[in-house]
Write an enzyme that holds these catalytic residues in place. Structure first.
Site, PDB file in Angstrom:
ATOM      1  N   ASP A  85      15.191 -10.926  10.388  1.00 67.23           N
ATOM      2  CA  ASP A  85      15.780 -10.125   9.317  1.00 67.23           C
ATOM      3  C   ASP A  85      15.458  -8.658   9.535  1.00 67.23           C
ATOM      4  O   ASP A  85      15.091  -7.941   8.618  1.00 67.23           O
ATOM      5  CB  ASP A  85      15.264 -10.617   7.960  1.00 67.23           C
ATOM      6  CG  ASP A  85      16.112 -10.092   6.800  1.00 67.23           C
ATOM      7  OD1 ASP A  85      17.198  -9.530   7.058  1.00 67.23           O
ATOM      8  OD2 ASP A  85      15.691 -10.240   5.648  1.00 67.23           O
ATOM      9  N   ILE A 144       6.449   0.011  -7.780  1.00 63.69           N
ATOM     10  CA  ILE A 144       7.264   0.765  -6.821  1.00 63.69           C
ATOM     11  C   ILE A 144       8.425  -0.055  -6.291  1.00 63.69           C
ATOM     12  O   ILE A 144       9.256   0.431  -5.545  1.00 63.69           O
ATOM     13  CB  ILE A 144       6.432   1.264  -5.613  1.00 63.69           C
ATOM     14  CG1 ILE A 144       5.624   0.107  -5.011  1.00 63.69           C
ATOM     15  CG2 ILE A 144       5.566   2.431  -5.991  1.00 63.69           C
ATOM     16  CD1 ILE A 144       5.013   0.447  -3.674  1.00 63.69           C
ATOM     17  N   GLY A 145       8.484  -1.295  -6.637  1.00 63.35           N
ATOM     18  CA  GLY A 145       9.600  -2.092  -6.126  1.00 63.35           C
ATOM     19  C   GLY A 145       9.529  -3.499  -6.691  1.00 63.35           C
ATOM     20  O   GLY A 145       8.559  -3.861  -7.380  1.00 63.35           O
ATOM     21  N   GLU A 172      10.952 -10.645  -4.079  1.00 63.05           N
ATOM     22  CA  GLU A 172      11.498 -11.910  -4.560  1.00 63.05           C
ATOM     23  C   GLU A 172      10.528 -12.600  -5.512  1.00 63.05           C
ATOM     24  O   GLU A 172      10.917 -13.259  -6.453  1.00 63.05           O
ATOM     25  CB  GLU A 172      11.766 -12.828  -3.363  1.00 63.05           C
ATOM     26  CG  GLU A 172      12.543 -14.049  -3.739  1.00 63.05           C
ATOM     27  CD  GLU A 172      11.976 -15.302  -3.131  1.00 63.05           C
ATOM     28  OE1 GLU A 172      11.277 -15.199  -2.109  1.00 63.05           O
ATOM     29  OE2 GLU A 172      12.216 -16.382  -3.692  1.00 63.05           O
ATOM     30  N   PHE A 173       9.219 -12.406  -5.244  1.00 58.47           N
ATOM     31  CA  PHE A 173       8.242 -13.180  -5.991  1.00 58.47           C
ATOM     32  C   PHE A 173       7.679 -12.438  -7.200  1.00 58.47           C
ATOM     33  O   PHE A 173       6.999 -13.018  -8.009  1.00 58.47           O
ATOM     34  CB  PHE A 173       7.091 -13.573  -5.063  1.00 58.47           C
ATOM     35  CG  PHE A 173       7.515 -14.533  -3.993  1.00 58.47           C
ATOM     36  CD1 PHE A 173       7.646 -15.883  -4.264  1.00 58.47           C
ATOM     37  CD2 PHE A 173       7.801 -14.089  -2.711  1.00 58.47           C
ATOM     38  CE1 PHE A 173       8.041 -16.782  -3.286  1.00 58.47           C
ATOM     39  CE2 PHE A 173       8.191 -14.974  -1.725  1.00 58.47           C
ATOM     40  CZ  PHE A 173       8.312 -16.327  -2.022  1.00 58.47           C
ATOM     41  N   GLY A 174       7.910 -11.148  -7.267  1.00 59.48           N
ATOM     42  CA  GLY A 174       7.370 -10.387  -8.378  1.00 59.48           C
ATOM     43  C   GLY A 174       7.339  -8.915  -8.044  1.00 59.48           C
ATOM     44  O   GLY A 174       7.858  -8.486  -7.009  1.00 59.48           O
ATOM     45  N   GLU A 175       6.685  -8.162  -8.943  1.00 61.31           N
ATOM     46  CA  GLU A 175       6.668  -6.716  -8.742  1.00 61.31           C
ATOM     47  C   GLU A 175       5.790  -6.319  -7.559  1.00 61.31           C
ATOM     48  O   GLU A 175       4.851  -7.014  -7.212  1.00 61.31           O
ATOM     49  CB  GLU A 175       6.117  -6.020  -9.982  1.00 61.31           C
ATOM     50  CG  GLU A 175       7.136  -5.824 -11.070  1.00 61.31           C
ATOM     51  CD  GLU A 175       6.910  -6.779 -12.220  1.00 61.31           C
ATOM     52  OE1 GLU A 175       5.872  -7.469 -12.224  1.00 61.31           O
ATOM     53  OE2 GLU A 175       7.803  -6.843 -13.092  1.00 61.31           O
ATOM     54  N   VAL A 176       6.115  -5.145  -7.014  1.00 64.76           N
ATOM     55  CA  VAL A 176       5.275  -4.537  -5.988  1.00 64.76           C
ATOM     56  C   VAL A 176       4.713  -3.262  -6.609  1.00 64.76           C
ATOM     57  O   VAL A 176       5.463  -2.477  -7.196  1.00 64.76           O
ATOM     58  CB  VAL A 176       6.092  -4.201  -4.729  1.00 64.76           C
ATOM     59  CG1 VAL A 176       5.191  -3.636  -3.653  1.00 64.76           C
ATOM     60  CG2 VAL A 176       6.823  -5.433  -4.217  1.00 64.76           C
TER      61      VAL A 176
END
Ligand code: AMP
Length: 926
Positions: free
Chosen positions: A688, A569-570, A573-577
């Site tokens: 942020d 789904i997204g 920075e570190f990998g897929e979600v």
């Protein structure tokens, strides 16, 4: 000048001085075509535009009477470019006309009016050029011709030096010039500036900043004075050496610590050096309210923190049998932990009763690791099964039935008791006392063979399973009734099972006043409600020497077989979600989001990735994304959180532009504010906060997310490098945080104001397509974003409050939540709409295409205002040209099928803006 044809050189006296001129006056002699040409004029290689200033006199044609018929009062200026001097050869055809020169004032006989006219000769490209003056029958005298070009002078601006630059011409109205930082100044990007056609410098871009050890002064960077220092590249002034440091020499980058003072590895060089803390105070242990084998140690913070706030505690446990002590090691458990405790209490369990324990609590701060010195406080304690009061259940002249209870943490079933009794009168007579000792398996007993009408003294103690004694209860008196009487006071005891009966005759001269030689747990009781209250403050996982400890502490471990991934789904920075399902044993299946760490990660990346879980795991609030747990013990590391069906808020709003009422939007903002209030109460500064970092679930609840430690540095595409190396999402960040990294809840409030704007503008990009540089400049000049379309006035006022320059004047999240609550309680308060200027808020595209020219087609225009979905409605209704669009009224827009009020307004306002093209765009309403 090259004397040509029939122009004459003449001499004339004016105000007493002699003037030379080129003169012609062929009036009344028919058509004229008389040329006067200059010598070859070398062109400066970069001057494409030159100015020709002419001083001349023209005679009034009327003064020639009958000859005036063909008389002219103008002459022409021509130019011809060449790469070399062609000497005296002259061909008219090679010249192009620059201008017809007419005098402002013509001269009569005897009165001489000198005119000055300047013309521009543009787009020159060859090595040089000639100028020529063509007379067509006038009476004219040229006194002087000045040919020049303009330059921007050499300058130093914002510590960048720019060379003298020839101004550009028509084809290059702004000439970009690269500069260089002055000595001891540096810049990430080469500084640039523009030179205008008029020779003025405008819009310097890029910022040179003084190196560490230097500060800006009079357009240069100068060494810090002794006693001052500067650690980083910036344009701040050098600072005084902080507390507990030795004075520095000139040009210092930092000031060294005084002896006995230190800087922790993460301390900025600008911070004071700090000392070691003193020992913790008021150390005490208690078993009150505790289950078996548990005690609570508590203490108060050290009197001297060494000037730091990062105090933590380590607890060391030793167990002693007799005089032999050894570390408790793995045998005992600590909650929350025995190291790096931020709390001032710890619960220690799996202790064994009847052993002596020594607990040493050490206070540490961020610099303790730099010194061998330790600040400790030690306490000795032992756990006992304590017997509380004995009751008489039944008595007869020769027997007494007794029962007693034990403290909560003893298990009466597995405990044995030692009961001791004696006749009271023995003591009174102060003679030999005979004790009877019974060892019992139950907490009740019937003692027989007693003397009638006699007072007995009883005491009882619990024995550990191994037979180690606890402490005796208080001695209590019970008497046997006189012969013939029997009393039942409570439930029958049913005969205590005696393991054995020992009659011990103790020859005691005197009963010892206090048989408790050891300190009972109750004596050690020390606590006050404040001290035991867990400190509800966010703990930075960085404070843990090993960040893995933080993950273990704040996040629960999930077995990878309990999570299943369904769909990407997204991308983080570190990998897929992924979206997925969590099915933990004994729990309902739940939809979850699974963040993965891409293979081949380094240990540092793994820790950074998991730091988000360490942070998220400390929060528990309706409007903060909930951590379900982590998978860390297997190769594929994952963070599992609740699933938010509608994804990121910015995208959600853009996809539902105009479809929600102000009331709904304010409701969403209220949720975000509540989440932020919770975070600020926990002393967590988000840094942020932006709509892209808010997630929305199916109930349209908004939750704050994105907590990674490195997130602002790495994760956010909006992050822009600052000169000091950090990355900051400029358009969401408060000016003080951009300028000197002052990130606080008040800077989060600024960002919240921007989120409010994003929400009310349905995901519009704050400050549209302005560059970060332009945004910062505008903010510094006190410009603020204008109200979005249809934004309730009260909501816009709140945004403006969030954007106050003075951060102490901004509202706190708690104020924001209550104000939004108030607005939601009386929806009428949302009816007053803030002033809206369509030209500002829909930005230039509404009045012209992206290149500044008018829209060429209806679809181009619709696209620019993000209303492309109605292209077909317009063409079906036969509206195919912008002229037709300009004629449309609100009803017409509705009639072609634009129904949503937000969309209707957007289109209508844009048309309004198109009609109003003449007025210039003021960048922002203040
Ligand atoms: P992040 O790395 O947190 O920025 O996540 C990347 C993207 O994954 C986000 O922009 C969302 O679209 C999506 N995402 C992350 N967490 C969730 C969640 N809990 N529920 C739904 N979508 C999520």
């Amino acid at each position: 000048f090259l004397y040509c044809c029939i122009w004459e050189i003449a001499q004339q006296a004016l105000n007493g001085s002699l003037l030379y001129n080129y003169f012609i006056c062929n009036v009344g002699a028919g058509e004229q075509d008389n040329w006067l040409r200059t010598t070859f004029i070398q062109r400066h290689p970069t001057a494409t535009r030159v100015f020709v200033e002419m001083r001349f006199v023209v005679r009034d044609c009327n003064s020639f009477g009958a000859d005036s018929l063909t008389c002219k009062e103008t002459f022409n200026l021509h130019t011809s470019e060449a790469d070399a001097d062609i000497g005296t050869s002259f061909r008219k055809g090679q010249f192009r006309k620059v201008a017809t020169i007419a005098p402002d004032e013509i001269s009569g006989v005897g009165d001489m009016q000198i005119n000055t006219e300047t013309r521009v000769v543009d787009n020159l490209s060859r090595k040089g050029f000639y100028l020529a003056f063509q007379d067509i029958g006038a009476c004219v005298a040229i006194y002087s011709v000045r040919v020049y070009y303009k330059t921007c002078p050499a300058t130093v601006k914002s510590l960048a030096a720019f060379p003298e630059t020839v101004a550009g011409g028509e084809n290059q109205a702004l000439r970009e010039v690269a500069g260089a930082c002055v000595e001891n100044a540096v810049s990430e990007d080469q500084p640039r500036i523009y030179c205008t056609v008029d020779g003025e410098w405008v819009v310097p871009v890029g910022q040179c900043q003084c190196r560490p050890g230097y500060e800006p002064k009079n357009d240069s960077c100068q060494e810090c004075k002794p006693g001052f220092f500067k650690t980083s590249v910036s344009n701040e002034a050098c600072e005084h050496c902080p507390k507990n440091t030795e004075p520095s020499s000139s040009g210092a980058l930092s000031c060294p610590c005084l002896q006995g003072f230190y800087r922790a590895p993460n301390d900025p060089l600008t911070a004071a050096c700090s000392g070691l803390p003193s020992a913790p105070q008021n150390l005490a242990a208690t078993t009150a309210q505790m289950a078996v084998g548990k005690l609570q140690l508590s203490w108060s913070p050290p009197a001297d923190t060494g000037g730091r706030t990062d105090i933590t505690y380590n607890v060391v446990c030793d167990r002693c049998e007799g005089s032999v002590c050894q570390p408790c090691g793995e045998k005992v458990r600590y909650d929350p932990s025995n190291t790096d405790l931020k709390e001032i209490s710890v619960i220690i369990s799996e202790l064994e009763p009847h052993l002596n324990y020594t607990f040493t609590v050490e206070a540490r701060n961020g610099v303790s690791q730099l010194s061998p010195q330790r600040a400790t406080h030690t306490i000795n304690t032992a756990l006992h099964y304590t017997v509380t009061a004995m009751h008489l259940v039944e008595s007869s002249p020769t027997s007494l039935s007794l029962s007693w209870s034990v403290s909560r943490w003893a298990k009466p079933s597995s405990t044995r008791y030692e009961l001791m009794y004696r006749k009271k009168k023995d003591e009174e007579k102060n003679k030999v006392t005979t004790y009877t000792v019974l060892v019992l398996e139950k907490n009740s007993v019937q003692i027989i063979d007693l003397s009638p009408s006699t007072v007995y003294l009883f005491k009882v103690q619990a024995l550990s399973p191994e037979g180690n004694p606890g402490s005796y209860s208080m001695e209590q008196e019970f008497s046997t009734p006189a012969e013939g009487k029997s009393v039942i006071l409570g439930a029958a005891v049913g005969g205590g099972v005696m393991l054995f009966i020992v009659v011990v005759v103790l020859l005691l001269r005197r009963r010892r006043k206090n048989s408790h030689t050891r300190q009972g747990p109750e004596d050690a009781y020390f606590s006050s409600p404040e001290q035991l209250k867990p400190l509800k403050t966010y703990v930075d996982p960085h404070t843990y020497e090993d960040p893995n400890t933080a993950v273990l502490k704040f996040a629960s471990e999930i077995h990878p077989t309990h999570v299943s991934k369904q769909k990407v789904i997204g991308v983080g920075e570190f990998g897929e979600v992924y979206r997925g399902i969590l099915k933990a044993p004994g729990r309902k299946e739940a939809a979850v989001a699974i963040k993965t760490l891409k293979p081949g990660y380094t240990e540092k990346q793994r820790q950074d990735f998991l730091s988000e879980a360490s942070i998220m795991g400390q929060f528990c609030h309706q409007n903060i994304i909930r951590l379900e747990g982590v998978v860390t013990k297997f190769k594929h590391v994952m963070i599992v959180t609740e699933y938010m069906e509608n994804g990121a808020l910015d995208k959600y709003l853009r996809d539902h532009d105009g479809e929600m009422s102000s009331f709904q939007l304010v409701g969403m903002l209220r949720g975000i504010a509540a989440g932020m209030k919770y975070l600020s109460d926990m002393s967590y500064v988000h840094r942020d906060l932006a709509a892209r970092n808010i997630l929305v679930n199916s109930k349209l609840e908004c939750k704050v997310s994105d907590f990674g430690l490195s997130r602002v540095l790495e994760d956010d595409p909006e992050g822009t490098y600052t000169t000091s190396g950090g990355k900051i999402p400029i358009r969401w960040t408060a000016p003080e945080a951009i300028a000197y990294r002052k990130f606080t809840s008040a800077s989060d409030v600024w960002s919240f104001g921007i989120v409010m704007w994003e929400v009310m503008a349905f995901g519009e990009r704050p400050y549209w397509d302005m560059s970060n540089h332009e945004v910062m400049k505008a903010i510094n000049e006190a410009f603020r974003l204008p109200a979005p379309m249809d934004c309730p006035s009260a909501v816009y006022q709140l945004m403006l409050q969030c954007w106050l320059q003075d951060r102490s004047k901004r509202p706190r999240f708690q104020d924001i939540v209550s104000l939004l609550d108030k607005l939601l309680k009386s929806p009428d308060s949302l009816k007053a709409i803030a002033d809206f200027d369509p030209r500002v808020s829909i930005r230039l595209p509404s009045t012209s295409g992206s290149d500044g020219s008018p829209f060429r087609s209806v679809s181009e225009w619709l696209e620019s205002i993000k209303m492309s979905q109605y292209s077909e409605n317009f063409s079906m209704a036969g509206i195919v040209s912008m002229e037709q669009v300009l004629q449309m009224k609100s009803e017409d827009i509705r009639n072609i099928g634009v129904r949503l009020p937000g969309h209707l307004k957007r289109i209508a306002y844009s048309i309004l803006g198109l009609k109003d093209q003449t007025s210039t765009l003021s960048v922002f309403a203040v």
